[in-house]
Design an enzyme around this catalytic site. Structure first.
Site, short mmCIF file in Angstrom:
data_model
loop_
_atom_site.label_atom_id
_atom_site.label_comp_id
_atom_site.label_asym_id
_atom_site.label_seq_id
_atom_site.Cartn_x
_atom_site.Cartn_y
_atom_site.Cartn_z
N HIS A 107 1.69 4.73 -2.70
CA HIS A 107 1.77 6.15 -2.40
C HIS A 107 3.12 6.72 -2.82
O HIS A 107 3.22 7.78 -3.44
CB HIS A 107 1.57 6.39 -0.90
N GLU A 119 -5.04 7.94 -2.88
CA GLU A 119 -5.48 6.66 -2.31
C GLU A 119 -5.70 5.61 -3.41
O GLU A 119 -5.50 4.42 -3.18
CB GLU A 119 -6.76 6.85 -1.49
N HIS A 162 0.83 -1.21 0.00
CA HIS A 162 0.00 0.00 0.00
C HIS A 162 0.87 1.26 0.00
O HIS A 162 0.67 2.16 -0.82
CB HIS A 162 -0.92 -0.02 1.23
N GLU A 163 1.82 1.32 0.92
CA GLU A 163 2.64 2.52 1.02
C GLU A 163 3.56 2.67 -0.20
O GLU A 163 3.89 3.79 -0.59
CB GLU A 163 3.45 2.51 2.32
#
Length: 507
Positions: free
Chosen positions: A276, A302, A272-273
Site C-alpha cells: 500500500h 488492494e 501487505h502494508e
C-alpha cells in the site's frame, strides 16, 4: 517542457480548469489533514481524548463533504472547455466530476444522519464484539443498511443499489462482472480446500510456535521494509491495533499489527502494508492533490498490497532470502527456510477468524461476507438473520459452523463504519494482483531468482512505470488492459493457487 514545482502541474489554457484544480487540491489537503488526525487517533490520543477527537474528525469531515458537494464546484466543472485540455487534464476533470456527482447527489440531511448513526454504531459494535453479543449491534446494522440504500438511490435511482455502493471503492468496475468472477471462485476453491483437508501430506506448521517480543518483531519489520525499499524520509512506522497505511506521496505512514503469541501477523502485515505504502510513495509528486496524483480506487490499491504480500512475501524464494534477518532478531526461530515457508503458508481450513486465515481460505472468508452483505442490501435478509446465515454459509464454503460472532460477523469494523460494498475489493485485489504478477514475470527476467537474492528494485520500478506514475489517468479497466493486455480475469489467480497448493499438498 520546463520543470514544475513539486505540487504544481502545468497550467491549462482554460482559466476555469485551473480554478477547478486549485479548489480540488485544497479539498485534497483537508482530506490529508483528516488522515493525520486518524493516524494520531490510532497512535497517540489518550483514552480520555477519544471523544473530543471523534468530534474534531466529524466536524472536519462535514466541512469537506459540504465543499466537495458545493454547487460552485459543479459550476466550474460545467464551465471547463474540454477541447482546450490535454488527455491528462481531461482525466483530472473526469475524476473530479465522478466524485462531485456522487457527493452532490446525497442530501446533506442524509449524509448527516449517516454520520451520526455510524458514530453510534461504532460504539455498539465495540461493545457487541467485546461481549460476543450480536444482538447489541442488530438495530444499528439495520439502520446503516437502510441509510446506505437511501444513499445509493440518491446517487442513481435506476441502478442496483449494491452496485452503486460498490462503485465508491471500485469505480468503473461493474458488479455483474464481479459476481461472475466470485461465483467461479466459489465453485473452484471449495473443492480445492476440501482436497487439502483430505490430504495426508504433513507440512511443518510450528516453526513460529512460541512467544516473540514485540520490540524484536518490530525491529525485524523495519529491516524487511528497508530491504523492500520503503522511503523513511517520507514515511513512518508505528504499532497499532490493526494494520493500516495512511498518507500520500510526501508522507506515507504504516501502522503494523503485532501479537507476541502469533508471529504470522508480523510478516504478512508488514509486507501487505508496504505494498500500500509503495503505491502512495511512488505516485507523481508534481500532481499531489489532484486525481493524477492519487490512487486509482481501493480495488487497485488492494492489488498492490496483495501483490507484495502473496507473490513476494508468501513465496519460498522470499523466505530463503529473509530467514537470516528474521533469525537475527528472533533467534528462537530455528527452522530451515522451507520450514518457515511451510509454517507461513500452510492451509488452515477450520480457522474461523479471517485475520488468522491462510492465503487460500481467506478468499472464502471474504466471499461469505460479500454474499451476506449483498443479501442485506437487497433486503433478502435482515440483521437479525446474519449470525445463522453466517454459519450456514461457512458450512457450505468451508465445511464447518463457527460458533463465535466476535470472530465472525463482528470481527471487522466495515459495517459499523458504513463501508458497505468494500469487501469485494479484497478478493478483486487478489485476482488482479495475480494477473499483474504474471505480467511482471513476463517483463522482468529471472523474477523468482531476483526474489531469492533480495533484488526488489526491478519490481518496484515495474510497478512505478506501469501503474503508480499514472495516478488516475486511466480508468481501472483501461489500466488493466494497458498493463496485462487483457480484461480482468480469474484465470491467473485460479491457476496460481491450484498449482501452488497442489504442489504443496501433493494433490
Amino acid at each position: 517542457m520546463t520543470d514544475q514545482p513539486a505540487n504544481q502541474p502545468p497550467e491549462s489554457a482554460d482559466d476555469n480548469y485551473d480554478r477547478l484544480l486549485e479548489q480540488w487540491k485544497r479539498l485534497a489537503y483537508l482530506k490529508d489533514i483528516e488522515e493525520v488526525l486518524s493516524w494520531d487517533a490510532f497512535t497517540a490520543v489518550p483514552d480520555g481524548g477519544a471523544s473530543a477527537r471523534s468530534k474534531q474528525q466529524g466536524a472536519l469531515s462535514t466541512v469537506i463533504h459540504r465543499q466537495r458537494a458545493d454547487s460552485a464546484l459543479g459550476d466550474l466543472l460545467e464551465a471547463v472547455d474540454s477541447a482546450t485540455l490535454t488527455d491528462q487534464q481531461r482525466a483530472n476533470v473526469r475524476e473530479i466530476r465522478r466524485e462531485y456527482e456522487r457527493e452532490a447527489a446525497v442530501p446533506p440531511a442524509l449524509s448527516q444522519q449517516l454520520s451520526e448513526t455510524i458514530t453510534e454504531a461504532t460504539d455498539a459494535w465495540q461493545q457487541a464484539k467485546a461481549d460476543n453479543e450480536f444482538d447489541y449491534f442488530e438495530d444499528y446494522l439495520d439502520r446503516i443498511i437502510e441509510l446506505k440504500r437511501e444513499e445509493a438511490a440518491a446517487i442513481d435511482p435506476d441502478a442496483d443499489p449494491y452496485g452503486v455502493l460498490f462503485a465508491e471503492y471500485a469505480p468503473y468496475t461493474d458488479v455483474e462482472t464481479v459476481e461472475r468472477i466470485f461465483d467461479r471462485l466459489q465453485r473452484e476453491l471449495v473443492p480445492l480446500v476440501e482436497d487439502i483437508r483430505q490430504s495426508d501430506t504433513e507440512l511443518t506448521t510450528d516453526a513460529f510456535a512460541g512467544t516473540f517480543d514485540i520490540d524484536a518483531q518490530a525491529a525485524a519489520c523495519r529491516d524487511i521494509l528497508d530491504e523492500f525499499g520503503y522511503d523513511w524520509d517520507r514515511g513512518h512506522v508505528d504499532i497499532v491495533p490493526n494494520g493500516i497505511t495512511l498518507g500520500n506521496q510526501f508522507d506515507c505512514r504504516i501502522g503494523l499489527q503485532m501479537n507476541e503469541d502469533d508471529f504470522h501477523l508480523m510478516p504478512s502485515v508488514a509486507v501487505h502494508e508496504f505494498g500500500h505504502a509503495l503505491y502512495k510513495q511512488q505516485l507523481p509528486q508534481e500532481h499531489y492533490g489532484t486525481p493524477l496524483g492519487s490512487i486509482q480506487g481501493y480495488f487497485v490499491h488492494e492489488s498492490q498490497s496483495t501483490l507484495w504480500e502473496c507473490h513476494v512475501g508468501r513465496s519460498e524464494e522470499f523466505w530463503e532470502y529473509i530467514r537470516p534477518t528474521v533469525v537475527e532478531h528472533l533467534p528462537a526461530i530455528e527452522g530451515s527456510a522451507r520450514d518457515l515457508y511451510e509454517s507461513f503458508v500452510h492451509v488452515r481450513p477450520d480457522e474461523p477468524n479471517l485475520l488468522r486465515a491462510d492465503e487460500l481460505t481467506w478468499q472464502l472468508h471474504i466471499l461469505v461476507r460479500c454474499k451476506i452483505e449483498r443479501a442485506l442490501v437487497a433486503g433478502d435478509i435482515q440483521a437479525a438473520d446474519v449470525p445463522e446465515v453466517w454459519r450456514d454459509t461457512y458450512e457450505e464454503y468451508l465445511g464447518f459452523r463457527p460458533e463465535s460472532d466476535a470472530e465472525g460477523p463482528l470481527l471487522t469494523i466495515h459495517w459499523a463504519n458504513g463501508w458497505v460494498g468494500y469487501f469485494p475489493t479484497y478478493t478483486l485485489g487478489h485476482v488482479l494482483a495475480t494477473q499483474l504478477a504474471a505480467a511482471a514475470r513476463e517483463d522482468i527476467d529471472g523474477f523468482d531468482e531476483k526474489l531469492r537474492r533480495g533484488e526488489f528494485g526491478p519490481l518496484r520500478e515495474w510497478l512505478r512505470a506501469e501503474i503508480h506514475q499514472h495516478g488516475q489517468r486511466y480508468t481501472t479497466p483501461e489500466l488493466i488492459r494497458r498493463v496485462t493486455g487483457e480484461e480482468l480475469t480469474a484465470d491467473y489467480y485460479l491457476e496460481y493457487v491450484t498449482e501452488k497448493f497442489t504442489d504443496l499438498y501433493d494433490l
